[in-house]
Design a protein around this motif. Structure first.
Motif, PDB file in Angstrom:
ATOM      1  N   PRO A 203      10.520  -2.787  11.584  1.00  0.00           N
ATOM      2  CA  PRO A 203       9.856  -3.675  10.628  1.00  0.00           C
ATOM      3  C   PRO A 203       9.987  -3.094   9.224  1.00  0.00           C
ATOM      4  O   PRO A 203      10.126  -1.883   9.053  1.00  0.00           O
ATOM      5  CB  PRO A 203       8.390  -3.677  11.088  1.00  0.00           C
ATOM      6  CG  PRO A 203       8.402  -3.103  12.466  1.00  0.00           C
ATOM      7  CD  PRO A 203       9.589  -2.202  12.559  1.00  0.00           C
ATOM      8  N   SER A 204       9.957  -3.972   8.234  1.00  0.00           N
ATOM      9  CA  SER A 204      10.032  -3.493   6.859  1.00  0.00           C
ATOM     10  C   SER A 204       8.723  -2.837   6.441  1.00  0.00           C
ATOM     11  O   SER A 204       7.678  -3.022   7.084  1.00  0.00           O
ATOM     12  CB  SER A 204      10.335  -4.654   5.906  1.00  0.00           C
ATOM     13  OG  SER A 204       9.209  -5.510   5.819  1.00  0.00           O
ATOM     14  N   THR A 205       8.767  -2.065   5.364  1.00  0.00           N
ATOM     15  CA  THR A 205       7.546  -1.450   4.829  1.00  0.00           C
ATOM     16  C   THR A 205       6.529  -2.519   4.479  1.00  0.00           C
ATOM     17  O   THR A 205       5.322  -2.345   4.701  1.00  0.00           O
ATOM     18  CB  THR A 205       7.882  -0.611   3.580  1.00  0.00           C
ATOM     19  OG1 THR A 205       8.863   0.372   3.927  1.00  0.00           O
ATOM     20  CG2 THR A 205       6.645   0.098   3.059  1.00  0.00           C
ATOM     21  N   GLY A 206       7.001  -3.638   3.926  1.00  0.00           N
ATOM     22  CA  GLY A 206       6.090  -4.734   3.572  1.00  0.00           C
ATOM     23  C   GLY A 206       5.368  -5.296   4.785  1.00  0.00           C
ATOM     24  O   GLY A 206       4.159  -5.560   4.732  1.00  0.00           O
ATOM     25  N   GLU A 207       6.103  -5.489   5.882  1.00  0.00           N
ATOM     26  CA  GLU A 207       5.489  -6.001   7.104  1.00  0.00           C
ATOM     27  C   GLU A 207       4.464  -5.024   7.660  1.00  0.00           C
ATOM     28  O   GLU A 207       3.365  -5.422   8.075  1.00  0.00           O
ATOM     29  CB  GLU A 207       6.577  -6.287   8.137  1.00  0.00           C
ATOM     30  CG  GLU A 207       7.493  -7.436   7.780  1.00  0.00           C
ATOM     31  CD  GLU A 207       8.693  -7.534   8.692  1.00  0.00           C
ATOM     32  OE1 GLU A 207       9.115  -8.656   8.982  1.00  0.00           O
ATOM     33  OE2 GLU A 207       9.223  -6.473   9.097  1.00  0.00           O
ATOM     34  N   LEU A 208       4.814  -3.757   7.667  1.00  0.00           N
ATOM     35  CA  LEU A 208       3.892  -2.752   8.194  1.00  0.00           C
ATOM     36  C   LEU A 208       2.642  -2.636   7.336  1.00  0.00           C
ATOM     37  O   LEU A 208       1.528  -2.520   7.846  1.00  0.00           O
ATOM     38  CB  LEU A 208       4.599  -1.394   8.271  1.00  0.00           C
ATOM     39  CG  LEU A 208       5.746  -1.300   9.272  1.00  0.00           C
ATOM     40  CD1 LEU A 208       6.546  -0.027   9.042  1.00  0.00           C
ATOM     41  CD2 LEU A 208       5.209  -1.349  10.698  1.00  0.00           C
ATOM     42  N   PHE A 209       2.841  -2.695   6.017  1.00  0.00           N
ATOM     43  CA  PHE A 209       1.699  -2.549   5.127  1.00  0.00           C
ATOM     44  C   PHE A 209       0.798  -3.777   5.177  1.00  0.00           C
ATOM     45  O   PHE A 209      -0.421  -3.675   4.985  1.00  0.00           O
ATOM     46  CB  PHE A 209       2.170  -2.306   3.693  1.00  0.00           C
ATOM     47  CG  PHE A 209       1.190  -1.502   2.884  1.00  0.00           C
ATOM     48  CD1 PHE A 209       0.874  -0.200   3.251  1.00  0.00           C
ATOM     49  CD2 PHE A 209       0.579  -2.026   1.762  1.00  0.00           C
ATOM     50  CE1 PHE A 209      -0.040   0.552   2.527  1.00  0.00           C
ATOM     51  CE2 PHE A 209      -0.334  -1.287   1.025  1.00  0.00           C
ATOM     52  CZ  PHE A 209      -0.640   0.010   1.407  1.00  0.00           C
ATOM     53  N   SER A 210       1.363  -4.941   5.461  1.00  0.00           N
ATOM     54  CA  SER A 210       0.571  -6.159   5.601  1.00  0.00           C
ATOM     55  C   SER A 210      -0.437  -6.022   6.745  1.00  0.00           C
ATOM     56  O   SER A 210      -1.602  -6.412   6.617  1.00  0.00           O
ATOM     57  CB  SER A 210       1.491  -7.352   5.852  1.00  0.00           C
ATOM     58  OG  SER A 210       0.745  -8.523   6.086  1.00  0.00           O
ATOM     59  N   VAL A 211       0.022  -5.440   7.856  1.00  0.00           N
ATOM     60  CA  VAL A 211      -0.873  -5.216   8.997  1.00  0.00           C
ATOM     61  C   VAL A 211      -1.979  -4.244   8.617  1.00  0.00           C
ATOM     62  O   VAL A 211      -3.156  -4.454   8.911  1.00  0.00           O
ATOM     63  CB  VAL A 211      -0.073  -4.684  10.205  1.00  0.00           C
ATOM     64  CG1 VAL A 211      -1.021  -4.279  11.337  1.00  0.00           C
ATOM     65  CG2 VAL A 211       0.927  -5.723  10.685  1.00  0.00           C
ATOM     66  N   ARG A 212      -1.606  -3.154   7.929  1.00  0.00           N
ATOM     67  CA  ARG A 212      -2.587  -2.148   7.547  1.00  0.00           C
ATOM     68  C   ARG A 212      -3.614  -2.726   6.568  1.00  0.00           C
ATOM     69  O   ARG A 212      -4.818  -2.452   6.669  1.00  0.00           O
ATOM     70  CB  ARG A 212      -1.864  -0.950   6.927  1.00  0.00           C
ATOM     71  CG  ARG A 212      -2.759   0.251   6.629  1.00  0.00           C
ATOM     72  CD  ARG A 212      -3.532   0.693   7.869  1.00  0.00           C
ATOM     73  NE  ARG A 212      -2.660   0.923   9.004  1.00  0.00           N
ATOM     74  CZ  ARG A 212      -2.028   2.064   9.244  1.00  0.00           C
ATOM     75  NH1 ARG A 212      -2.192   3.079   8.426  1.00  0.00           N
ATOM     76  NH2 ARG A 212      -1.272   2.199  10.301  1.00  0.00           N
ATOM     77  N   MET A 213      -3.171  -3.540   5.612  1.00  0.00           N
ATOM     78  CA  MET A 213      -4.082  -4.143   4.641  1.00  0.00           C
ATOM     79  C   MET A 213      -5.047  -5.107   5.325  1.00  0.00           C
ATOM     80  O   MET A 213      -6.220  -5.203   4.949  1.00  0.00           O
ATOM     81  CB  MET A 213      -3.292  -4.855   3.542  1.00  0.00           C
ATOM     82  CG  MET A 213      -2.545  -3.912   2.606  1.00  0.00           C
ATOM     83  SD  MET A 213      -3.643  -2.755   1.748  1.00  0.00           S
ATOM     84  CE  MET A 213      -4.532  -3.873   0.671  1.00  0.00           C
ATOM     85  N   HIS A 214      -4.556  -5.805   6.325  1.00  0.00           N
ATOM     86  CA  HIS A 214      -5.434  -6.702   7.085  1.00  0.00           C
ATOM     87  C   HIS A 214      -6.546  -5.902   7.763  1.00  0.00           C
ATOM     88  O   HIS A 214      -7.714  -6.325   7.776  1.00  0.00           O
ATOM     89  CB  HIS A 214      -4.621  -7.469   8.123  1.00  0.00           C
ATOM     90  CG  HIS A 214      -5.436  -8.409   8.961  1.00  0.00           C
ATOM     91  ND1 HIS A 214      -5.887  -9.630   8.482  1.00  0.00           N
ATOM     92  CD2 HIS A 214      -5.900  -8.309  10.238  1.00  0.00           C
ATOM     93  CE1 HIS A 214      -6.587 -10.244   9.427  1.00  0.00           C
ATOM     94  NE2 HIS A 214      -6.610  -9.452  10.497  1.00  0.00           N
TER      95      HIS A 214
END
Length: 223
Positions: A203-214
């Motif tokens: 997964p891209s950094t953006g996708e991974l960070f989206s999960v973490r931000m959620h």
């Protein structure tokens, strides 16, 4: 089945892991290292936090030594560097390959449009494996092998397994890296077709960070 003791720590317990089923393939031994999984990324944050056996650093821009050096300096595992073959070709690809070896690359990857002559020229100047990308069963694979390609990198999207089957039939001993697909079933199908190692796209950094931000937001706004 062997019991494998595991330590993951606290801060690194959420590292990216390649699909476990990739362990089913034979791997390719290069300079003494057995490589089964190659992570397809140039993101240094992911490179530093993924458990793949190697990195395959190919990107849709003109290859630049500074990019290769940055990736090699960050990676804890072997790096296979793209040296062109499409827009970047000929003597420029040869020079890129020679420089990549001096930087510490474990191998160089050439794109599908590259000529057999350029592959031969690269083989004359490097002592690391040349990995030729194959995108169709209609390509002249025999020409690539005669030119000096050491490993084939099969990237045929959904048709990858059938391309692997055909090439494995014609070249039973050639080392094959292949894209595994989005599911474990796809990966196993590619391995059963004859791939020795699998390329995994994380997964891209953006996708991974989206999960973490959620997860972070949920702490402040629980439903």
């Amino acid at each position: 089945m062997k019991k494998i003791p595991t330590y993951s720590g606290t801060l690194r317990s959420h590292l990216l892991a390649v699909p476990h089923c990739i362990s089913e393939c034979s791997g390719i031994r290069i300079f003494g290292r057995r490589i089964k999984s190659l992570v397809f990324t140039t993101d240094v944050a992911i490179i530093k936090n993924v458990n793949g056996d190697a990195i395959i650093a190919v990107y849709p821009f003109t290859p630049q030594p500074s990019i290769a050096q940055a990736i090699i300096s960050v990676a804890d595992v072997p790096v296979f560097v793209g040296v062109g073959g499409g827009m970047t070709s000929g003597s420029r690809s040869v020079r890129q390959a020679e420089y990549a070896e001096h930087q510490g690359a474990f191998g160089v990857v050439v794109n599908a449009p590259i000529t057999d002559e350029t592959i031969t020229q690269i083989k004359h100047v490097v002592d690391i494996p040349v990995i030729a990308t194959i995108i169709s069963s209609e390509m002249d694979v025999a020409g690539r092998v005669r030119a000096g390609a050491d490993i084939l990198n099969i990237s045929g999207a959904a048709r990858t397994p059938e391309i692997v089957v055909k090439i494995r039939k014609d070249f039973p001993d050639i080392p094959i890296i292949a894209t595994g697909g989005p599911t474990e079933e796809d990966i196993l199908r590619t391995i059963q077709a004859g791939a020795n190692a699998i390329t995994y796209t994380p997964p891209s950094t953006g996708e991974l960070f989206s999960v973490r931000m959620h997860q972070y937001r949920a702490q402040f706004h629980p439903e």
